[in-house]
Design an enzyme around this catalytic site. Structure first.
Site, PDB file in Angstrom:
ATOM      1  N   LYS A  35     -17.445  -6.533   6.920  1.00 41.68           N
ATOM      2  CA  LYS A  35     -16.486  -7.491   7.476  1.00 41.68           C
ATOM      3  C   LYS A  35     -17.128  -8.871   7.582  1.00 41.68           C
ATOM      4  CE  LYS A  35     -17.624  -6.091  12.212  1.00 41.68           C
ATOM      5  NZ  LYS A  35     -17.089  -5.589  13.500  1.00 41.68           N
ATOM      6  N   ARG A 130     -10.744  -1.539  24.078  1.00 41.46           N
ATOM      7  CA  ARG A 130     -10.288  -2.543  23.119  1.00 41.46           C
ATOM      8  C   ARG A 130      -9.105  -1.962  22.342  1.00 41.46           C
ATOM      9  NH1 ARG A 130     -15.235  -5.129  19.718  1.00 41.46           N
ATOM     10  NH2 ARG A 130     -14.904  -3.142  18.682  1.00 41.46           N
ATOM     11  N   TYR A 256     -30.550 -37.014  20.024  1.00 38.65           N
ATOM     12  CA  TYR A 256     -29.382 -37.374  20.823  1.00 38.65           C
ATOM     13  C   TYR A 256     -29.568 -36.984  22.283  1.00 38.65           C
ATOM     14  CZ  TYR A 256     -26.384 -38.378  16.776  1.00 38.65           C
ATOM     15  OH  TYR A 256     -25.820 -38.934  15.654  1.00 38.65           O
ATOM     16  N   MET A 304     -25.762 -32.732  13.667  1.00 35.47           N
ATOM     17  CA  MET A 304     -24.885 -32.136  12.662  1.00 35.47           C
ATOM     18  C   MET A 304     -25.639 -31.738  11.390  1.00 35.47           C
ATOM     19  SD  MET A 304     -21.443 -33.684  10.859  1.00 35.47           S
ATOM     20  CE  MET A 304     -20.450 -33.552  12.343  1.00 35.47           C
TER      21      MET A 304
END
Length: 359
Positions: A35, A130, A256, A304
């Site tokens: 998956k 679930r 940053y 990024m």
């Protein structure tokens, strides 16, 4: 020249990890779980890496069809079953197995007119809450399925919530198995069963007809024990290069938000990889990185397209030095643990812009 960031998929490691899963399976057949685009490795590569599996399991109907179109002729299991009645003719046409976990799916099956029988896995909810029928409701679900002429074989299935923990405070595997056996006994205790995920295979010894390993096939571990200790090999290595170097004086800041302040004079390397490539933005200082094979750590905030590492104690580091973000030489689970996540997420988050090759 392309940006120096590339993910390498190791098909031989995929093959070896599958062999390890089969050795743990005690004679059970193996669904190789593919998956999420084979945990970021690619369906085509998974088909080759897991060619010896008895079947492939995933959740996406369109990807299951793609596997057939690529030439996979052995069983394919849809772990979450079908999502709409329109999926059922597709399942019949392409010979797809499907999980059945709710009354709505049974109603859709009852109304369907299919040209071929389909095999199903009847899912039992043994406490994870679930998907699935509770043990006291599973017999009625089985009876309805068994009465349908277009249903072939029925396998009982459940999923373990805490198989990766030796002594969970809630819902231990043994409790789930007691519930499973009670539900199975209400139908037919001899019905085929599908039980174990990676943790169940590596840490427990259960009799089953099918097993469903996922993360172990990709060289990750579902527990605190290292993948290497289980005899597993990394199947994805993410590498880049140093593209810039800064000499930073004590008291200066990096990146940053000026989150990192140098305690002394340091050398900072800039790596061509960032959160747009799938590296976790929330990774803290000290998250391990290899530069020219030498272990060092992340500093500053991941941006990024770039991240920064401490080169102060990496002799000979230069622009162009090789950087390993995870994989061979640096277990992905170790990086994930430092970043407060799991190896599954790092593999699956690999961005489409990252080139991928094979080794």
């Amino acid at each position: 020249m392309p940006r120096p960031l590339i993910a390498t998929i190791h098909l031989d490691a995929m093959q070896q990890n599958l062999a390890r899963a089969r050795a743990c399976a005690r004679g059970a057949k193996v669904w190789a779980v593919v998956k999420a685009n084979a945990y970021g490795h690619g369906l085509e590569r998974a088909m080759r890496g897991f060619a010896d599996a008895d079947g492939l399991a995933l959740v996406e109907v369109d990807y299951a069809v793609r596997l057939r179109e690529l030439g996979w002729s052995k069983p394919i299991l849809l772990l979450e079953g079908f999502f709409d009645a329109s999926d059922l003719p597709v399942m019949a046409q392409y010979g797809l197995n499907g999980s059945v976990h709710c009354e709505e799916q049974i109603a859709m099956l009852a109304a369907a007119r299919l040209p071929h029988a389909i095999d199903v896995h009847l899912k039992m909810n043994t406490g994870m809450n679930r998907l699935g029928f509770t043990p006291d409701a599973v017999a009625a679900a089985y009876a309805r399925l068994r009465a349908m002429p277009h249903i072939g074989t029925i396998t009982l299935m459940t999923h373990f919530a805490n198989a990766d923990e030796a002594a969970p405070t809630r819902l231990p595997l043994a409790q789930q198995m007691l519930r499973f056996e009670a539900g199975a006994a209400s139908i037919d205790a001899a019905l085929p069963r599908s039980l174990c995920n990676s943790a169940g295979l590596l840490l427990h010894h259960l009799d089953s007809d099918w097993v469903r390993p996922g993360i172990m096939l990709y060289g990750g571990t579902p527990s605190g024990t290292s993948a290497q200790a289980f005899g597993l090999l990394p199947t994805m290595t993410l590498r880049s290069s140093i593209i810039g170097i800064q000499d930073v004086a004590a008291g200066e800041v990096v990146g940053y938000g000026s989150r990192y302040e140098a305690a002394g004079n340091i050398k900072v390397g800039v790596v061509a990889c960032g959160y747009a490539d799938g590296y976790p933005r929330h990774a803290p200082e000290g998250t391990p990185v290899l530069v020219d094979g030498v272990r060092t750590g992340l500093i500053g905030r991941v941006s990024m397209d770039m991240l920064m590492v401490d080169l102060t104690h990496v002799p000979g580091a230069r622009v162009g030095s090789s950087v390993t973000l995870w994989g061979q030489g640096l277990p992905i689970d170790e990086v994930a643990l430092a970043a407060g996540t799991i190896g599954y997420e790092l593999m699956c988050a690999l961005a489409p812009r990252v080139p991928v090759n094979e080794a």
